[in-house]
Design a protein around this motif. Structure first.
Motif, short mmCIF file in Angstrom:
data_model
loop_
_atom_site.label_atom_id
_atom_site.label_comp_id
_atom_site.label_asym_id
_atom_site.label_seq_id
_atom_site.Cartn_x
_atom_site.Cartn_y
_atom_site.Cartn_z
N PRO A 298 8.44 -4.86 1.58
CA PRO A 298 7.81 -3.77 2.33
C PRO A 298 6.29 -3.86 2.24
O PRO A 298 5.73 -4.42 1.30
N ASP A 299 5.66 -3.30 3.24
CA ASP A 299 4.20 -3.34 3.23
C ASP A 299 3.66 -2.48 2.10
O ASP A 299 4.09 -1.34 1.93
N PRO A 300 2.77 -3.01 1.32
CA PRO A 300 2.23 -2.24 0.19
C PRO A 300 1.41 -1.06 0.67
O PRO A 300 1.31 -0.04 -0.02
N GLY A 301 0.80 -1.17 1.82
CA GLY A 301 0.03 -0.04 2.35
C GLY A 301 -1.27 0.14 1.60
O GLY A 301 -1.91 1.17 1.66
N ASP A 302 -1.65 -0.85 0.87
CA ASP A 302 -2.88 -0.73 0.06
C ASP A 302 -3.79 -1.92 0.35
O ASP A 302 -4.43 -2.45 -0.52
N GLU A 303 -3.78 -2.31 1.61
CA GLU A 303 -4.60 -3.45 1.96
C GLU A 303 -6.08 -3.07 1.99
O GLU A 303 -6.43 -1.98 2.44
N PRO A 304 -6.91 -3.92 1.51
CA PRO A 304 -8.35 -3.64 1.53
C PRO A 304 -8.86 -3.69 2.96
O PRO A 304 -8.30 -4.38 3.79
N PRO A 305 -9.90 -2.97 3.27
CA PRO A 305 -10.46 -2.97 4.62
C PRO A 305 -11.02 -4.35 4.94
O PRO A 305 -11.57 -5.01 4.07
N PRO A 306 -10.86 -4.78 6.18
CA PRO A 306 -11.32 -6.12 6.55
C PRO A 306 -12.85 -6.23 6.53
O PRO A 306 -13.39 -7.30 6.31
N GLU A 307 -13.51 -5.12 6.76
CA GLU A 307 -14.98 -5.19 6.77
C GLU A 307 -15.54 -4.18 5.77
O GLU A 307 -15.05 -3.06 5.67
#
Ligand SMILES: [Zn+2]
Length: 68
Positions: free
Chosen positions: A56-65
């Motif tokens: 499942p998607d962790p949903g805690d991805e860092p912002p790309p910028e």
């Protein structure tokens, strides 16, 4: 009825399911030990090679910028 019966082939030769070559009785239904081994490895490999669970998607991805 014509009285004639077609001869029944007790051992129909089927081609190797892997390469299509005439199968050998020794390695039935394959043509050689290589094809038999390939098929075996395919079964064994597919048994535990690919996990059926989807992460499942962790949903805690860092912002790309990053904001300045
Ligand atoms: Zn073969």
């Amino acid at each position: 009825m014509t009285g004639e019966t077609h001869p029944v082939r007790l051992r129909p030769r089927r081609p190797c399911p892997l390469c299509g070559k005439p199968s050998q009785q020794k390695y039935h239904p394959f043509c050689s030990a290589r094809c038999a081994d390939v098929d075996l490895n395919r079964w064994l490999g597919g048994h535990y090679a690919v996990p059926a669970e989807e992460e499942p998607d962790p949903g805690d991805e860092p912002p790309p910028e990053k904001e300045p």
